[in-house]
Design an enzyme around this catalytic site. Sequence first.
Site, PDB file in Angstrom:
ATOM      1  N   LYS A   1       0.857  -1.184   0.000  1.00 11.05           N
ATOM      2  CA  LYS A   1       0.000   0.000   0.000  1.00 11.05           C
ATOM      3  C   LYS A   1       0.889   1.229   0.000  1.00 11.05           C
ATOM      4  O   LYS A   1       1.696   1.425   0.918  1.00 11.05           O
ATOM      5  CB  LYS A   1      -0.909  -0.005   1.232  1.00 11.05           C
ATOM      6  CG  LYS A   1      -1.756   1.260   1.319  1.00 11.05           C
ATOM      7  CD  LYS A   1      -2.813   1.158   2.383  1.00 11.05           C
ATOM      8  CE  LYS A   1      -3.596   2.459   2.479  1.00 11.05           C
ATOM      9  NZ  LYS A   1      -4.669   2.375   3.475  1.00 11.05           N
TER      10      LYS A   1
ATOM     11  N   LYS B   1      -2.112  -1.483  -3.876  1.00 14.06           N
ATOM     12  CA  LYS B   1      -2.993  -0.319  -3.811  1.00 14.06           C
ATOM     13  C   LYS B   1      -2.177   0.947  -3.874  1.00 14.06           C
ATOM     14  O   LYS B   1      -1.206   1.036  -3.115  1.00 14.06           O
ATOM     15  CB  LYS B   1      -3.772  -0.387  -2.489  1.00 14.06           C
ATOM     16  CG  LYS B   1      -4.650   0.808  -2.226  1.00 14.06           C
ATOM     17  CD  LYS B   1      -5.252   0.708  -0.859  1.00 14.06           C
ATOM     18  CE  LYS B   1      -6.107   1.928  -0.598  1.00 14.06           C
ATOM     19  NZ  LYS B   1      -6.627   1.962   0.736  1.00 14.06           N
TER      20      LYS B   1
HETATM   21  C1  PBG Z   1      -7.193   3.776   5.450  1.00 10.88           C
HETATM   22  C2  PBG Z   1      -7.631   3.482   4.065  1.00 10.88           C
HETATM   23  C3  PBG Z   1      -7.494   4.359   2.992  1.00 10.88           C
HETATM   24  C4  PBG Z   1      -8.106   3.761   1.894  1.00 10.88           C
HETATM   25  C5  PBG Z   1      -8.594   2.516   2.309  1.00 10.88           C
HETATM   26  N1  PBG Z   1      -8.282   2.355   3.673  1.00 10.88           N
HETATM   27  C6  PBG Z   1      -6.926   5.721   2.952  1.00 10.88           C
HETATM   28  C7  PBG Z   1      -5.618   5.998   3.547  1.00 10.88           C
HETATM   29  O1  PBG Z   1      -4.773   5.122   3.705  1.00 10.88           O
HETATM   30  O2  PBG Z   1      -5.416   7.150   3.874  1.00 10.88           O
HETATM   31  C8  PBG Z   1      -8.201   4.391   0.548  1.00 10.88           C
HETATM   32  C9  PBG Z   1      -9.218   3.855  -0.391  1.00 10.88           C
HETATM   33  C10 PBG Z   1      -9.485   4.730  -1.560  1.00 10.88           C
HETATM   34  O3  PBG Z   1      -8.837   5.774  -1.770  1.00 10.88           O
HETATM   35  O4  PBG Z   1     -10.392   4.379  -2.311  1.00 10.88           O
HETATM   36  N2  PBG Z   1      -6.714   2.778   6.232  1.00 10.88           N
END
Ligand code: PBG
Length: 326
Positions: free
Chosen positions: A197, A250
Site C-alpha cells: 500500500k 494499492k
Molecule cells: C485507510 C484506508 C485508505 C483507503 C482505504 N483504507 C486511505 C488511507 O490510507 O489514507 C483508501 C481507499 C481509496 O482511496 O479508495 N486505512
Amino acid sequence: MQLTHRPRRLRRSPAIRRLVQETVLTVDDLIYPLFVMEGDGEPVAIPSMPGCFRYSLERLLLEIKTIAELGIPGIALFPVIPEHQKDHQGSESFNPDGLVQRTVRAIKSLVPNLLVFTDVALDPFTTHGHDGLVDDQGRILNDETVEVLVKMAVSQAQAGADFVAPSDMMDGRVGAIRAALDEAGYPEVGILAYSAKYASAYYGPFRDALDSAPKFGDKKTYQMNPANRREALKEIALDIHEGADIVMVKPALAYMDVIYQVKMHTDVPVAAYNVSGEYAMVKAAAQNGWIDEQKIVLETLTAMKRAGADLILTYHAVDVARWLQG
Ligand code: PBG
C-alpha cells in the site's frame, strides 16, 4: 507483397476475437466498497466521488440486496465515525456494538452468502486521523498499534466478517491478527492484506468520504514510497509468510508494474484496489463528456486483470455488473 505473418487474421471478426481473447473481466472479480454512517438519515452524497454515498445502516441494507442480486461476490465496509466517538487510541474500533460490528451482523443475517471484508486500521476512529497510535512527538507507534488492530480484527470476526483486511501498514500485523483469530476460535476467517500500500495522493476523495484525513503530517512512515517496486515484493512475502490469504496492491492504475511483478512472484490470489482518486478522475472526465465512461472503466479494469489482478476492489462494481449483464 508476400507476408508470412498477418496477426490481423486473429482480429478479423468478433467471433475470432472472442476465441483468442486472453483476459476476461467478470462480475466474479469484483468487490464493492461501501461507506456506512450512524443514524437513520438520507444517503449523503460524496462530492468528490459522484455516485457514492454514505449510507445509514437501514439504507445500506437496501443497497446490499441490489449488490447481491447483481451477483457481486463481496463488499468492503468502511465506517464514518462521528467526531464524538473518536479518541486518541481509536477505542471505538473494537466496540462489539460499534457501527462496523452492527453493520456486519445485519448484512450477514440478510444475505449470508455475500462476503464481507472489514477494514482493519485506526484512521476512521482516531481524532488525529492516522492509522496507528501516535506518541507525544507525533510518531506512529508500531507494536502498540498492532495490539489494538488485533482486538479490532477479532471483534469483526465475532460480528461475522468473512475476511478482515488490514489496511494500516504496521509491521507484523498480519501474523498477530492470524494468531489471535485462531486463538479466538475463528480459523476460517481469512486475511486480505493490504500488503503493498503506497503513500498515495489517490486516496484524497476517500478521506473526504470518511472525514479521515490526517490532522498532522502524512502517512509516509508507514505507507510505501511510490518510487519503490522491489520493496513491494518484500512486503508481499512477509504478509504471506505471516498468513495472508490474499495480498493487495494499492492503488492500482499507477502501479500496474507492481501488480504484474507481485503476480509473477506469488501463488496466492492478488487483489488490486482501484481507489477513490482513480474513480474520481474517470467520473469527472465523463461528466464533462470528455471520455466514454463505460468503455474507459471496462478497459481499465480489464487491464488490471491483464496485469495480474485476480480480484478488484472498485467503486464502479455496481455499474460494471449491470454493463456486463447487458
Ligand atoms: C485507510 C484506508 C485508505 C483507503 C482505504 N483504507 C486511505 C488511507 O490510507 O489514507 C483508501 C481507499 C481509496 O482511496 O479508495 N486505512
